[in-house]
Structures are given as structure tokens and as C-alpha cells.
Design a protein around this motif. Structure first.
Motif, PDB file in Angstrom:
ATOM      1  N   TYR A 150      -3.116  -0.760   3.918  1.00  0.00           N
ATOM      2  CA  TYR A 150      -3.908   0.586   3.760  1.00  0.00           C
ATOM      3  C   TYR A 150      -3.391   1.227   2.459  1.00  0.00           C
ATOM      4  O   TYR A 150      -2.118   1.445   2.353  1.00  0.00           O
ATOM      5  CB  TYR A 150      -3.593   1.276   5.172  1.00  0.00           C
ATOM      6  CG  TYR A 150      -4.361   2.722   4.956  1.00  0.00           C
ATOM      7  CD1 TYR A 150      -5.549   3.190   5.418  1.00  0.00           C
ATOM      8  CD2 TYR A 150      -3.390   3.874   4.374  1.00  0.00           C
ATOM      9  CE1 TYR A 150      -6.044   4.365   5.164  1.00  0.00           C
ATOM     10  CE2 TYR A 150      -3.967   5.244   4.061  1.00  0.00           C
ATOM     11  CZ  TYR A 150      -5.050   5.432   4.564  1.00  0.00           C
ATOM     12  OH  TYR A 150      -5.895   6.555   4.588  1.00  0.00           O
ATOM     13  N   LEU A 151      -4.283   1.575   1.533  1.00  0.00           N
ATOM     14  CA  LEU A 151      -4.181   2.229   0.474  1.00  0.00           C
ATOM     15  C   LEU A 151      -4.864   3.542   0.631  1.00  0.00           C
ATOM     16  O   LEU A 151      -6.093   3.668   0.915  1.00  0.00           O
ATOM     17  CB  LEU A 151      -4.633   1.455  -0.688  1.00  0.00           C
ATOM     18  CG  LEU A 151      -4.034  -0.247  -0.998  1.00  0.00           C
ATOM     19  CD1 LEU A 151      -4.740  -0.628  -2.186  1.00  0.00           C
ATOM     20  CD2 LEU A 151      -2.659  -0.109  -0.845  1.00  0.00           C
ATOM     21  N   ARG A 198      -8.438  -9.712   2.388  1.00  0.00           N
ATOM     22  CA  ARG A 198      -9.930  -9.510   2.488  1.00  0.00           C
ATOM     23  C   ARG A 198     -10.364  -8.003   2.287  1.00  0.00           C
ATOM     24  O   ARG A 198      -9.686  -7.244   3.135  1.00  0.00           O
ATOM     25  CB  ARG A 198     -10.482 -10.262   3.634  1.00  0.00           C
ATOM     26  CG  ARG A 198     -11.933  -9.761   4.170  1.00  0.00           C
ATOM     27  CD  ARG A 198     -12.265 -10.423   5.372  1.00  0.00           C
ATOM     28  NE  ARG A 198     -11.549 -10.241   6.566  1.00  0.00           N
ATOM     29  CZ  ARG A 198     -11.618  -9.240   7.374  1.00  0.00           C
ATOM     30  NH1 ARG A 198     -12.485  -8.349   7.152  1.00  0.00           N
ATOM     31  NH2 ARG A 198     -10.622  -9.233   8.276  1.00  0.00           N
ATOM     32  N   PHE A 199     -11.356  -7.576   1.753  1.00  0.00           N
ATOM     33  CA  PHE A 199     -11.531  -6.189   1.588  1.00  0.00           C
ATOM     34  C   PHE A 199     -12.387  -5.946   2.915  1.00  0.00           C
ATOM     35  O   PHE A 199     -13.314  -6.350   3.230  1.00  0.00           O
ATOM     36  CB  PHE A 199     -12.241  -5.969   0.279  1.00  0.00           C
ATOM     37  CG  PHE A 199     -12.790  -4.283   0.350  1.00  0.00           C
ATOM     38  CD1 PHE A 199     -11.879  -3.444   0.463  1.00  0.00           C
ATOM     39  CD2 PHE A 199     -14.297  -4.105   0.383  1.00  0.00           C
ATOM     40  CE1 PHE A 199     -12.394  -1.848   0.282  1.00  0.00           C
ATOM     41  CE2 PHE A 199     -14.574  -2.734   0.262  1.00  0.00           C
ATOM     42  CZ  PHE A 199     -13.601  -1.857   0.291  1.00  0.00           C
ATOM     43  N   ASP A 200     -11.604  -4.876   3.695  1.00  0.00           N
ATOM     44  CA  ASP A 200     -12.467  -4.728   5.073  1.00  0.00           C
ATOM     45  C   ASP A 200     -13.524  -3.502   4.767  1.00  0.00           C
ATOM     46  O   ASP A 200     -14.638  -3.494   5.052  1.00  0.00           O
ATOM     47  CB  ASP A 200     -11.558  -4.433   6.123  1.00  0.00           C
ATOM     48  CG  ASP A 200     -11.667  -4.117   7.517  1.00  0.00           C
ATOM     49  OD1 ASP A 200     -12.957  -4.319   7.616  1.00  0.00           O
ATOM     50  OD2 ASP A 200     -11.154  -3.769   8.306  1.00  0.00           O
ATOM     51  N   ARG A 201     -12.768  -2.222   4.526  1.00  0.00           N
ATOM     52  CA  ARG A 201     -14.076  -1.066   4.192  1.00  0.00           C
ATOM     53  C   ARG A 201     -13.170  -0.121   3.451  1.00  0.00           C
ATOM     54  O   ARG A 201     -11.987  -0.101   3.188  1.00  0.00           O
ATOM     55  CB  ARG A 201     -14.227  -0.623   5.523  1.00  0.00           C
ATOM     56  CG  ARG A 201     -13.216   0.047   6.463  1.00  0.00           C
ATOM     57  CD  ARG A 201     -14.062   0.514   7.793  1.00  0.00           C
ATOM     58  NE  ARG A 201     -12.951   1.036   8.783  1.00  0.00           N
ATOM     59  CZ  ARG A 201     -12.996   2.262   8.963  1.00  0.00           C
ATOM     60  NH1 ARG A 201     -13.949   3.287   8.538  1.00  0.00           N
ATOM     61  NH2 ARG A 201     -12.067   2.887   9.664  1.00  0.00           N
ATOM     62  N   LEU A 202     -14.147   0.853   3.012  1.00  0.00           N
ATOM     63  CA  LEU A 202     -13.591   1.868   2.349  1.00  0.00           C
ATOM     64  C   LEU A 202     -14.091   3.266   2.988  1.00  0.00           C
ATOM     65  O   LEU A 202     -15.026   3.366   3.683  1.00  0.00           O
ATOM     66  CB  LEU A 202     -14.514   2.110   0.812  1.00  0.00           C
ATOM     67  CG  LEU A 202     -14.274   3.202  -0.029  1.00  0.00           C
ATOM     68  CD1 LEU A 202     -14.610   2.895  -1.451  1.00  0.00           C
ATOM     69  CD2 LEU A 202     -15.102   4.352   0.353  1.00  0.00           C
ATOM     70  N   SER A 211      -9.733   6.005   1.040  1.00  0.00           N
ATOM     71  CA  SER A 211      -8.803   4.856   1.909  1.00  0.00           C
ATOM     72  C   SER A 211      -9.312   3.831   1.717  1.00  0.00           C
ATOM     73  O   SER A 211     -10.698   3.496   1.793  1.00  0.00           O
ATOM     74  CB  SER A 211      -8.891   5.252   3.344  1.00  0.00           C
ATOM     75  OG  SER A 211      -8.040   6.442   3.815  1.00  0.00           O
ATOM     76  N   LEU A 212      -8.629   2.645   1.158  1.00  0.00           N
ATOM     77  CA  LEU A 212      -9.008   1.176   0.933  1.00  0.00           C
ATOM     78  C   LEU A 212      -8.187   0.317   2.016  1.00  0.00           C
ATOM     79  O   LEU A 212      -7.254   0.537   2.150  1.00  0.00           O
ATOM     80  CB  LEU A 212      -8.837   0.862  -0.450  1.00  0.00           C
ATOM     81  CG  LEU A 212      -9.395   1.347  -1.670  1.00  0.00           C
ATOM     82  CD1 LEU A 212      -9.076   0.908  -2.867  1.00  0.00           C
ATOM     83  CD2 LEU A 212     -11.071   1.643  -1.345  1.00  0.00           C
ATOM     84  N   LEU A 213      -9.220  -0.234   2.951  1.00  0.00           N
ATOM     85  CA  LEU A 213      -8.501  -1.299   3.792  1.00  0.00           C
ATOM     86  C   LEU A 213      -8.644  -2.511   3.477  1.00  0.00           C
ATOM     87  O   LEU A 213      -9.779  -2.929   3.470  1.00  0.00           O
ATOM     88  CB  LEU A 213      -9.067  -0.780   5.158  1.00  0.00           C
ATOM     89  CG  LEU A 213      -8.500   0.663   6.010  1.00  0.00           C
ATOM     90  CD1 LEU A 213      -9.137   1.662   5.123  1.00  0.00           C
ATOM     91  CD2 LEU A 213      -8.861   0.476   7.169  1.00  0.00           C
ATOM     92  N   PHE A 214      -7.648  -3.311   3.699  1.00  0.00           N
ATOM     93  CA  PHE A 214      -7.626  -4.856   3.360  1.00  0.00           C
ATOM     94  C   PHE A 214      -7.196  -5.299   4.779  1.00  0.00           C
ATOM     95  O   PHE A 214      -6.222  -4.616   5.446  1.00  0.00           O
ATOM     96  CB  PHE A 214      -6.736  -5.245   1.975  1.00  0.00           C
ATOM     97  CG  PHE A 214      -7.429  -4.545   1.064  1.00  0.00           C
ATOM     98  CD1 PHE A 214      -8.195  -5.282   0.231  1.00  0.00           C
ATOM     99  CD2 PHE A 214      -6.845  -3.321   0.602  1.00  0.00           C
ATOM    100  CE1 PHE A 214      -8.675  -4.889  -1.059  1.00  0.00           C
ATOM    101  CE2 PHE A 214      -7.550  -2.873  -0.482  1.00  0.00           C
ATOM    102  CZ  PHE A 214      -8.255  -3.453  -1.385  1.00  0.00           C
TER     103      PHE A 214
END
Length: 218
Positions: A150-151, A198-202, A211-214
Motif C-alpha cells: 500500500y502506497l 500486480r497493480f490492483d487499484r487506485l 492510495s496505490l494498491l499492489f
């Protein structure tokens, strides 16, 4: 330690000496912690170890550990003054699920080899790009399949006009250190993909943050 310590901003250097209070107080934490917690409640596992990279003042770790007691929280930072602040807040809070902070430089070899989830809040823009690459490399090595990275912070996007406040912030960061600055979401996604993430969602967040979720690929 009951009085509020002097305000401090990430990347601004040490807190002024005088009171002997080792705690740092980052005003932005109070503004964003509940919005971040709302996302984390939906995405974190029900139990396990959460590693926070670049914990800064330690206030996020305190808030999240108190709100999510079934998770073990491991704060970290490369800065000795930050580690002292985290430990001071931890001692005051007395939370059983909050571990003592460890020194971790995202760009260097990590002192941990596994975590069920990894958080990194407001580091990517206040550090050289090599730190982000190290964060992604470490996450790719430590997380289990489908484990969360989580970023949170301000970012640039190719298809979205940059907000004037973010544009000014980007310029101010570059003036302070040419290696700092807001990163393109697309660049972060590409670098994460190279590390098996893997990029999950923004998720759009308040005050033009994201929030960037991988997720770690199988």
C-alpha cells in the motif's frame, strides 16, 4: 509525555532541541490517518505482520495498531531521530501488537525477509527514485502471493491534470533536492510490475492524494 510536541514535517530535518521530548508530531498525520485507515480496513488481512516502511514520526503506526489489534505492526525508518520518535510514541501508547522500530533503508538490503502486508506513506516523493525501486524490490521479495503493498501520497498521472497545489509542491520539492518530486503513477506501476507486483487499484484520497494498491503475483 502529555503535551503536544512541536510540529514537524517529513523531509524537514530534525526537530528543534529544547524540550527533551523525542516524539515528532506531523500535523498531516491527523488529517490523513482516518482516510487511510478506511482503505486499510478493506484491504489488509485479518491477522499477520504489517511492515511499515518509512514510518517517520510513528504516529500512523500508533493509530493503525490501536485500530486493528489483530495485526502485528512493525514500524521502520532509516533515520535515528525518527526511530527515537517512534519508540517514544510506542512507549506512551503501550500497545501489545506494536513492535519496537527497526532501522530499514528502502534502497539498501532489508533486515526483514517476510511480511504479510507492507505500507509506505509519504515516502516516494520525499526520497530519491532509488528508494522507491528498493521499496518495490523488497516488497516483491517479502510478500506472500496476493500480499498487499500500500502506497499513499501525491502523484502525477498522464491522464489527469495536475492540481495547482501539487504542482507547487512538486516544484518546492525539486528546489530542496533535485532527486525528490512527485512520481508518475505509470512509472511506479511499471517498476512494480518488474518486481512481481500486480497493480490492483487506485483510490482517490482527500487533498489530491492517492492510495496505490499492489498485490504480489503468484
Amino acid at each position: 509525555m502529555t503535551d503536544q510536541p512541536e510540529p514537524w514535517e517529513p523531509g524537514s530535518g530534525p526537530v528543534a532541541a529544547g524540550s527533551g521530548d523525542l516524539r515528532r508530531y506531523a500535523p498531516a498525520t491527523e488529517r490523513n490517518r482516518d482516510a487511510i485507515l478506511g482503505v486499510l480496513r478493506e484491504e489488509l488481512p485479518s491477522s499477520g505482520l504489517v511492515l511499515e516502511v518509512a514510518s517517520g514520526s510513528g504516529e500512523h503506526a500508533i493509530h493503525f495498531a490501536a485500530a486493528l489489534p489483530d495485526l502485528d505492526w512493525q514500524p521502520s525508518d532509516p533515520d535515528p531521530a525518527a526511530l527515537a520518535s517512534i519508540e517514544a510514541w510506542r512507549q506512551e501508547a503501550g500497545l501489545a501488537n506494536l513492535r519496537a522500530p527497526i532501522r530499514l533503508d528502502a534502497a539498501a538490503p532489508w533486515p526483514v525477509d517476510r511480511a504479510d502486508a507492507i505500507l509506505c506513506i509519504n515516502m516516494v516523493h520525499i526520497s530519491p527514485w532509488i528508494a522507491t525501486l528498493g521499496l518495490l524490490r523488497g516488497a516483491g521479495a517479502c510478500l506472500p502471493p496476493e500480499g498487499l503493498l500500500y502506497l499513499y501520497g501525491p502523484y502525477l498521472r498522464d491522464d489527469v491534470e495536475i492540481a495547482p497545489s501539487n504542482l507547487a509542491f512538486h516544484a518546492s520539492l525539486k528546489a530542496r533536492d533535485p532527486q525528490w518530486g512527485l512520481r508518475r503513477v505509470e512509472d511506479v506501476i511499471a517498476a512494480a510490475d518488474a518486481q512481481g507486483l500486480r497493480f490492483d487499484r487506485l483510490v482517490e484520497m482527500p487533498a489530491n492524494n492517492l492510495s496505490l494498491l499492489f498485490r504480489r503475483r503468484d
